[in-house]
Design a protein around this motif. Sequence first.
Motif, PDB file in Angstrom:
ATOM      1  N   ALA A  62       0.813  -1.211   0.000  1.00 26.97           N
ATOM      2  CA  ALA A  62       0.000   0.000   0.000  1.00 26.97           C
ATOM      3  C   ALA A  62       0.852   1.270   0.000  1.00 26.97           C
ATOM      4  N   LEU A  63       2.150   1.115   0.178  1.00 31.02           N
ATOM      5  CA  LEU A  63       3.033   2.270   0.294  1.00 31.02           C
ATOM      6  C   LEU A  63       3.843   2.476  -0.986  1.00 31.02           C
ATOM      7  N   GLU A  64       4.158   3.717  -1.249  1.00 36.93           N
ATOM      8  CA  GLU A  64       4.915   4.061  -2.444  1.00 36.93           C
ATOM      9  C   GLU A  64       6.361   3.587  -2.314  1.00 36.93           C
ATOM     10  N   GLU A  65       6.872   3.005  -3.389  1.00 39.78           N
ATOM     11  CA  GLU A  65       8.252   2.513  -3.386  1.00 39.78           C
ATOM     12  C   GLU A  65       9.228   3.654  -3.155  1.00 39.78           C
ATOM     13  N   GLY A  66      10.289   3.344  -2.419  1.00 34.21           N
ATOM     14  CA  GLY A  66      11.331   4.302  -2.166  1.00 34.21           C
ATOM     15  C   GLY A  66      11.108   5.211  -0.974  1.00 34.21           C
ATOM     16  N   THR A  67       9.926   5.139  -0.375  1.00 41.57           N
ATOM     17  CA  THR A  67       9.650   5.984   0.786  1.00 41.57           C
ATOM     18  C   THR A  67      10.195   5.313   2.049  1.00 41.57           C
ATOM     19  N   THR A  68      10.399   6.121   3.061  1.00 44.12           N
ATOM     20  CA  THR A  68      10.867   5.598   4.348  1.00 44.12           C
ATOM     21  C   THR A  68       9.865   4.604   4.913  1.00 44.12           C
ATOM     22  N   GLU A  69       8.579   4.910   4.773  1.00 41.95           N
ATOM     23  CA  GLU A  69       7.540   4.017   5.291  1.00 41.95           C
ATOM     24  C   GLU A  69       7.578   2.664   4.583  1.00 41.95           C
ATOM     25  N   ARG A  70       7.772   2.690   3.278  1.00 46.50           N
ATOM     26  CA  ARG A  70       7.846   1.439   2.510  1.00 46.50           C
ATOM     27  C   ARG A  70       9.071   0.630   2.943  1.00 46.50           C
ATOM     28  N   LEU A  71      10.194   1.300   3.144  1.00 47.54           N
ATOM     29  CA  LEU A  71      11.397   0.595   3.583  1.00 47.54           C
ATOM     30  C   LEU A  71      11.189  -0.041   4.953  1.00 47.54           C
ATOM     31  N   ARG A  72      10.499   0.667   5.847  1.00 52.28           N
ATOM     32  CA  ARG A  72      10.183   0.089   7.166  1.00 52.28           C
ATOM     33  C   ARG A  72       9.267  -1.119   7.018  1.00 52.28           C
ATOM     34  N   ALA A  73       8.265  -0.976   6.142  1.00 50.55           N
ATOM     35  CA  ALA A  73       7.323  -2.077   5.928  1.00 50.55           C
ATOM     36  C   ALA A  73       8.035  -3.286   5.324  1.00 50.55           C
ATOM     37  N   GLU A  74       8.966  -3.055   4.435  1.00 50.73           N
ATOM     38  CA  GLU A  74       9.734  -4.155   3.854  1.00 50.73           C
ATOM     39  C   GLU A  74      10.605  -4.825   4.914  1.00 50.73           C
ATOM     40  N   ALA A  75      11.161  -4.027   5.805  1.00 51.02           N
ATOM     41  CA  ALA A  75      11.963  -4.588   6.904  1.00 51.02           C
ATOM     42  C   ALA A  75      11.087  -5.410   7.838  1.00 51.02           C
ATOM     43  N   ASP A  76       9.876  -4.947   8.112  1.00 46.94           N
ATOM     44  CA  ASP A  76       8.939  -5.709   8.947  1.00 46.94           C
ATOM     45  C   ASP A  76       8.610  -7.040   8.300  1.00 46.94           C
ATOM     46  N   PHE A  77       8.332  -7.008   6.994  1.00 48.11           N
ATOM     47  CA  PHE A  77       8.023  -8.230   6.260  1.00 48.11           C
ATOM     48  C   PHE A  77       9.198  -9.208   6.349  1.00 48.11           C
ATOM     49  N   ALA A  78      10.405  -8.716   6.116  1.00 50.77           N
ATOM     50  CA  ALA A  78      11.598  -9.565   6.171  1.00 50.77           C
ATOM     51  C   ALA A  78      11.816 -10.120   7.574  1.00 50.77           C
ATOM     52  N   ARG A  79      11.555  -9.306   8.592  1.00 57.00           N
ATOM     53  CA  ARG A  79      11.714  -9.754   9.979  1.00 57.00           C
ATOM     54  C   ARG A  79      10.750 -10.890  10.286  1.00 57.00           C
ATOM     55  N   ILE A  80       9.493 -10.740   9.878  1.00 52.68           N
ATOM     56  CA  ILE A  80       8.486 -11.774  10.125  1.00 52.68           C
ATOM     57  C   ILE A  80       8.860 -13.055   9.393  1.00 52.68           C
ATOM     58  N   LEU A  81       9.256 -12.938   8.140  1.00 49.96           N
ATOM     59  CA  LEU A  81       9.644 -14.111   7.360  1.00 49.96           C
ATOM     60  C   LEU A  81      10.877 -14.780   7.965  1.00 49.96           C
ATOM     61  N   GLY A  82      11.819 -13.983   8.427  1.00 46.33           N
ATOM     62  CA  GLY A  82      13.013 -14.529   9.067  1.00 46.33           C
ATOM     63  C   GLY A  82      12.690 -15.268  10.350  1.00 46.33           C
ATOM     64  N   ALA A  83      11.772 -14.715  11.138  1.00 44.95           N
ATOM     65  CA  ALA A  83      11.358 -15.377  12.378  1.00 44.95           C
ATOM     66  C   ALA A  83      10.669 -16.704  12.068  1.00 44.95           C
ATOM     67  N   MET A  84       9.873 -16.718  11.007  1.00 46.49           N
ATOM     68  CA  MET A  84       9.218 -17.959  10.598  1.00 46.49           C
ATOM     69  C   MET A  84      10.253 -18.999  10.193  1.00 46.49           C
ATOM     70  N   ASP A  85      11.283 -18.578   9.500  1.00 43.44           N
ATOM     71  CA  ASP A  85      12.329 -19.503   9.072  1.00 43.44           C
ATOM     72  C   ASP A  85      13.092 -20.040  10.267  1.00 43.44           C
ATOM     73  N   THR A  86      13.374 -19.194  11.223  1.00 40.36           N
ATOM     74  CA  THR A  86      14.056 -19.632  12.447  1.00 40.36           C
ATOM     75  C   THR A  86      13.226 -20.679  13.180  1.00 40.36           C
ATOM     76  N   THR A  87      11.928 -20.418  13.290  1.00 42.91           N
ATOM     77  CA  THR A  87      11.039 -21.367  13.947  1.00 42.91           C
ATOM     78  C   THR A  87      10.979 -22.680  13.185  1.00 42.91           C
ATOM     79  N   ARG A  88      10.896 -22.583  11.870  1.00 40.09           N
ATOM     80  CA  ARG A  88      10.855 -23.779  11.017  1.00 40.09           C
ATOM     81  C   ARG A  88      12.091 -24.636  11.266  1.00 40.09           C
ATOM     82  N   LYS A  89      13.248 -24.003  11.298  1.00 41.30           N
ATOM     83  CA  LYS A  89      14.486 -24.745  11.496  1.00 41.30           C
ATOM     84  C   LYS A  89      14.556 -25.387  12.870  1.00 41.30           C
ATOM     85  N   SER A  90      14.024 -24.715  13.866  1.00 42.52           N
ATOM     86  CA  SER A  90      14.074 -25.265  15.228  1.00 42.52           C
ATOM     87  C   SER A  90      13.079 -26.401  15.419  1.00 42.52           C
TER      88      SER A  90
END
Length: 74
Positions: free
Chosen positions: A45-73
């Motif tokens: 929903a956010l425009e590419e290149g904005t600070t908000e979009r970068l934060r949202a992308e980091a949130d998405f990556a964090r959630i996906l990373g946590a899921m991967d960590t859980t999967r591995k454990s």
Amino acid sequence: PLWCWAHIRRYFIRASDAHQELRDWESAWTQRIGALYVAHHARQALEEGTTERLRAEADFARILGAMDTTRKSE
């Protein structure tokens, strides 16, 4: 692709339907998948290149990373 998670989510639900002892496990995973979808829609929903979009992308990556960590454990 994110749409694959909809299919994977069904497998968690089917497993807990067949094995009641997996209810908590299934619930935790469906919540994780739900959070991933929320994060995806938030970033889309956010425009590419904005600070908000970068934060949202980091949130998405964090959630996906946590899921991967859980999967591995598990």
